[in-house]
Motif scaffolding. Structure first.
Motif, PDB file in Angstrom:
ATOM      1  N   GLU A 165       3.436   0.852   6.421  1.00 51.81           N
ATOM      2  CA  GLU A 165       3.824   0.731   5.021  1.00 51.81           C
ATOM      3  C   GLU A 165       3.901   2.114   4.395  1.00 51.81           C
ATOM      4  O   GLU A 165       3.027   2.956   4.612  1.00 51.81           O
ATOM      5  N   ALA A 166       4.962   2.336   3.620  1.00 47.13           N
ATOM      6  CA  ALA A 166       5.112   3.573   2.867  1.00 47.13           C
ATOM      7  C   ALA A 166       5.953   3.269   1.629  1.00 47.13           C
ATOM      8  O   ALA A 166       7.074   2.778   1.757  1.00 47.13           O
ATOM      9  N   GLU A 167       5.412   3.556   0.466  1.00 45.99           N
ATOM     10  CA  GLU A 167       6.138   3.278  -0.771  1.00 45.99           C
ATOM     11  C   GLU A 167       7.207   4.316  -1.044  1.00 45.99           C
ATOM     12  O   GLU A 167       8.201   4.044  -1.709  1.00 45.99           O
ATOM     13  N   ARG A 168       7.004   5.539  -0.551  1.00 53.78           N
ATOM     14  CA  ARG A 168       7.917   6.645  -0.822  1.00 53.78           C
ATOM     15  C   ARG A 168       7.793   7.662   0.311  1.00 53.78           C
ATOM     16  O   ARG A 168       6.905   7.556   1.154  1.00 53.78           O
ATOM     17  N   ILE A 176       6.552  10.954   1.892  1.00 59.10           N
ATOM     18  CA  ILE A 176       5.392  11.820   1.683  1.00 59.10           C
ATOM     19  C   ILE A 176       5.350  12.845   2.808  1.00 59.10           C
ATOM     20  O   ILE A 176       5.341  12.478   3.985  1.00 59.10           O
ATOM     21  N   ASP A 178      -6.086   8.397  -3.729  1.00 63.74           N
ATOM     22  CA  ASP A 178      -5.542   9.751  -3.589  1.00 63.74           C
ATOM     23  C   ASP A 178      -6.242  10.557  -2.497  1.00 63.74           C
ATOM     24  O   ASP A 178      -6.325  11.792  -2.573  1.00 63.74           O
ATOM     25  N   THR A 238       0.843  -1.186   0.000  1.00 65.64           N
ATOM     26  CA  THR A 238       0.000   0.000   0.000  1.00 65.64           C
ATOM     27  C   THR A 238       0.883   1.243   0.000  1.00 65.64           C
ATOM     28  O   THR A 238       1.939   1.267   0.630  1.00 65.64           O
ATOM     29  N   GLU A 239       0.462   2.303  -0.714  1.00 65.91           N
ATOM     30  CA  GLU A 239       1.277   3.523  -0.771  1.00 65.91           C
ATOM     31  C   GLU A 239       1.531   4.080   0.619  1.00 65.91           C
ATOM     32  O   GLU A 239       2.621   4.539   0.926  1.00 65.91           O
ATOM     33  N   LEU A 240       0.517   4.013   1.486  1.00 64.73           N
ATOM     34  CA  LEU A 240       0.684   4.478   2.859  1.00 64.73           C
ATOM     35  C   LEU A 240      -0.333   3.797   3.754  1.00 64.73           C
ATOM     36  O   LEU A 240      -1.531   3.794   3.459  1.00 64.73           O
TER      37      LEU A 240
END
Length: 204
Positions: free
Chosen positions: A59-62, A64, A87, A2-4
């Protein structure tokens, strides 16, 4: 991944260290970045204090720089997780979604390189003075994660470390200017989970 997807309580506590100074817009939120060993780091600062939380299962993909408005901060008290979904910043509890923050979730401004002020191990610790008007954020962390909080001084007037036992928190507080009195003491060490290298996506 997950992105975050992060711990809502850690996110709420991290936000206590954010700036409200209109000239420091890039410090108004909480910077979230992936940890090299898994999980996510949540970092916030007002230029005087720095709070770093390690969400070991987050979880963090990048990286932010996450914007948090006032209603979001209030709902974080009731939430268990904060996620990015379509988003949008969505707060959830065990029953599902409880709040969706309107507008953009990301601050248009790069968070500073917080690793640059991490204190180095020191053979001696000074006596120091602190502005106690900045104490409430640390007291709230101690209340939720403590209650005891240990204080570790840094050399040459550097930032003071605040630790809550073995909890996933490191606080830094810049001392007020003034004469320092040195006394021999143990080394000042950072938690093992602090990565002193660049953020993952910035590494070369």
């Amino acid at each position: 991944m997950t992105e975050l997807n992060v711990n809502a309580e850690y996110l709420r506590l991290a936000a206590l260290f954010s700036s409200t100074d209109p000239t420091r817009y890039n410090l108004h939120g909480v910077n979230i970045e992936p940890h090299p060993d898994g999980g996510a780091l949540m970092v916030a600062s007002d230029g005087h204090r720095l709070g770093i939380f390690y969400d070991r299962i987050g979880e963090a993909e990048r990286s932010i720089n996450l914007r948090l408005d006032k209603p979001t901060k209030s709902f974080l008290k009731k939430a268990t997780t904060a996620v990015l979904q379509d988003d949008r910043l969505v707060l959830k509890d065990v029953t599902g979604e409880i709040f969706i923050q309107p507008g953009d979730f990301e601050i248009d401004g790069r968070f500073p390189n917080w690793r640059g002020i991490l204190p180095k191990p020191a053979p001696a610790c000074p006596v120091f003075s602190l502005n106690l008007e900045l104490l409430p954020a640390f007291a709230e962390v101690a209340k939720k994660m403590g209650p005891a909080m240990s204080i570790h001084a840094s050399p040459e007037g550097g930032p003071i470390q605040f630790r809550v036992r073995d909890a996933d928190f490191l606080g830094l507080w810049m001392p007020m200017q003034g004469p320092l009195h040195w006394h021999p003491d143990g080394d000042v060490e950072l938690p093992g989970w602090i990565s002193v290298n660049e953020a993952i996506e910035d590494a070369t």
